[in-house]
Structure formats: structure tokens, C-alpha cells
Design an enzyme around this catalytic site. Structure first.
Site, mmCIF file in Angstrom:
data_model
loop_
_atom_site.group_PDB
_atom_site.id
_atom_site.type_symbol
_atom_site.label_atom_id
_atom_site.label_comp_id
_atom_site.label_asym_id
_atom_site.label_seq_id
_atom_site.Cartn_x
_atom_site.Cartn_y
_atom_site.Cartn_z
ATOM 1 C CG ASP A 209 -1.999 1.074 1.177
ATOM 2 O OD1 ASP A 209 -2.535 1.328 0.085
ATOM 3 O OD2 ASP A 209 -2.293 1.671 2.231
ATOM 4 C CB SER A 233 -6.420 3.120 0.087
ATOM 5 O OG SER A 233 -5.050 3.411 -0.097
ATOM 6 C CD GLN A 283 -4.452 1.265 -2.858
ATOM 7 O OE1 GLN A 283 -3.817 2.260 -3.152
ATOM 8 N NE2 GLN A 283 -4.196 0.555 -1.762
#
Length: 299
Positions: A209, A233, A283
Site C-alpha cells: 500500500d 485508498s 487498488q
């Protein structure tokens, strides 16, 4: 101002963050680092959710995929409670649902699937050609030295992951970043991890991430922060293809196939230094110009 912890000290702190306290048969509690951003880092809560799920599964079954949604910003000053649901234990696969809660409200939920070792077809795309190795690109310390005004709180946050950008990162000054279709970053845990495969998977989840959403900005030569973009996110998916050690170098090759409606989609592949494709990530994130509407990602 204290300098950020790096090396094995930072790695040991990460291991403490991933070492959840068991509060019930399917319940766990996690903490955030004492120094950090205003919101819980997404890779942390995803990594902890995977720890919780994995601790309820037979150790012979390794995680092969996870799919999660970030629904509320987490408060780093408060403990995070993890509730795990046993969705299924089959002959080959185990499926778990892991929910992270603060103040009795979910901030993140994730489904994860675990598989016993099996044999089958085997192929993968090759490592991108002509990418300089980790020793041939600047270290994070080298890059940060050029932008002292970008440090702030980030100069104090522990850095358990050694991150080395092949191109310009997204936190440089506006105008300093050329548009590039791919963002490529060498990463490794900056110390030694125990041999537990679940811990390596959780550390890779934590690292996945860090830079993925930045590849959306890279297409446009955009940067984070003042003069650029703010983001959050929205979801995160990760597939584990082959065995690996997160404390050995891997290339994170990221790109963005689409951005629209204040959202950007990013995808990435992770390769070991000898070219094995070990994981893939996808993502979507919320991206808005600095100074625009300041609604939260969960709105």
C-alpha cells in the site's frame, strides 16, 4: 525532532504492530505505532487483518489472495479490534472474513483465502527489462535530502521498509516529476524477519500500500500534497503467487490503466531480484486536487 527509526529497530517495531493480542477465539486487538500520520496507514490495518485471519487457519494453508475495503479513517490513538468469521474450511481452501473496528464501527473489512500446497500449471510474465537494480538507484535518505520541506511528520515515522524509487517519487516538488507510464520501486523489509510465511505475507501486504496509488499520479507527472493531489485508498486486493521472503529485494512494477470521477485505478506486480513473479496487487483510490472538496473517502 527525533529521527525516524530504520533498519532492524524499525522492523522490530513493525513486528510488534503485527503481533496482535488474542481477546477471544476469533477476536484480536491491534495497536498503531506511537508516532504516525493522523489516520491509520492502510497497509497496517490490512496487514493486521491478515494476521488475525491467518491465526485462525491451519498453518499448512498459505494465504493466496485477499480483498479489502477501507470504509472509515482509523484513529491511530485507539486500539483496533479485529473480528474474524470462519466462512469455510474445505478440503483444499479456507476462507475467512476479517473486520477491523473502532468505536464499534468497521473501518476496514477483508476476505482472505488460504490454500494447502498443490501442484499444477506454472508460468508467469518476465521481469521488466532494463530496470536498474536496488544498488543502482538512490536510497530514501538520498532522495529526502533533496526535499527537506517534505519531511515534516514523515521524518519521524519509523521506516521498516527500504524503498528505492527507480524514477521520481510522488512527494517531490510540483514540476519536478516527469510523466511516466510506470512507477517502479525496489522494496524489502529493512532487517530480518522470522521464518513464519504468514508474517512475510503480512509484511508484503503492509508494503503493497506504500506506493501503489502513486502510479496514478505518475501518468500525469503529478505529486502529492501542496500544489498537487490528496488521496485515500478505497479498496485493496492482493494475490500471492509464489513463495518469497519479504526481507529480500523485490521490484514493485506499478501502472494505472484508468482514472476518472476523482478515482484512480492502480495495478502492480512484484518480482524477486532473480525474476520470479511473487504477487500482484490492484487498488482504487480517491484523488482530489489540494484545496478542493474535503470530504472523506467514506462519504
Amino acid at each position: 525532532m527525533s529521527a525516524a527509526a530504520t533498519g532492524q529497530v524499525a522492523v522490530d517495531q513493525l513486528l510488534e504492530v503485527l503481533d496482535l493480542a488474542r481477546t477471544g477465539e476469533m477476536a484480536f486487538r491491534g495497536m498503531s505505532p506511537p508516532v504516525g500520520p493522523q489516520r491509520v496507514y492502510g497497509g497496517q490495518v490490512a496487514g493486521q487483518a491478515l494476521v488475525a485471519a491467518g491465526r485462525t487457519v491451519d498453518a499448512e494453508r498459505a494465504v493466496h489472495s485477499l480483498h479489502g475495503y477501507f470504509v472509515r479513517p482509523g484513529d491511530p490513538a485507539e486500539p483496533i479490534e479485529y473480528q474474524v468469521e470462519n466462512v469455510r474450511d474445505g478440503r483444499s481452501f479456507s476462507v475467512r472474513r476479517s473486520v477491523a473496528l473502532q468505536h464499534d464501527k468497521p473501518i476496514f473489512f477483508m476476505s482472505a483465502s488460504f490454500q494447502r500446497q498443490d501442484e499444477g500449471l506454472d508460468h508467469h510474465a518476465p521481469l521488466p527489462p532494463d530496470v536498474p537494480g536496488p544498488d543502482d538507484v538512490p536510497t530514501m535518505a538520498d532522495r529526502l535530502a533533496r526535499y527537506p520541506e517534505r519531511l515534516g511528520i514523515w521524518g519521524m515515522i519509523p521506516r521498516p521498509i527500504d524503498v528505492r524509487y527507480v524514477g521520481e517519487p510522488g512527494w517531490v516538488r510540483p514540476g519536478d516529476r516527469p510523466a511516466e507510464p510506470h512507477q517502479r520501486v525496489w522494496m524489502r523489509v529493512d532487517g530480518k524477519l522470522p521464518d513464519d510465511p504468514l508474517l512475510h505475507a503480512c509484511a508484503l501486504t503492509y508494503a503493497s500500500d506504500l506506493t501503489l496509488l502513486d502510479s496514478v499520479l505518475s501518468v500525469h507527472g503529478e505529486v502529492w500534497g501542496p500544489g498537487g493531489v490528496v488521496g485515500a485508498s478505497l479498496d485493496h486486493a492482493l494475490w500471492f503467487h509464489r513463495s518469497f521472503r519479504a526481507d529480500e529485494w523485490f521490484l514493485y512494477d506499478c501502472w494505472s490503466p484508468s482514472a476518472s470521477g476523482a478515482r484512480g485505478l492502480a495495478t502492480g506486480r512484484m518480482f524477486t531480484a532473480d525474476g520470479r513473479h511473487i504477487a500482484s496487487a490492484v487498488q482504487e483510490g480517491l484523488l482530489r486536487r489540494v484545496g478542493g472538496a474535503a470530504r472523506e473517502a467514506a462519504d
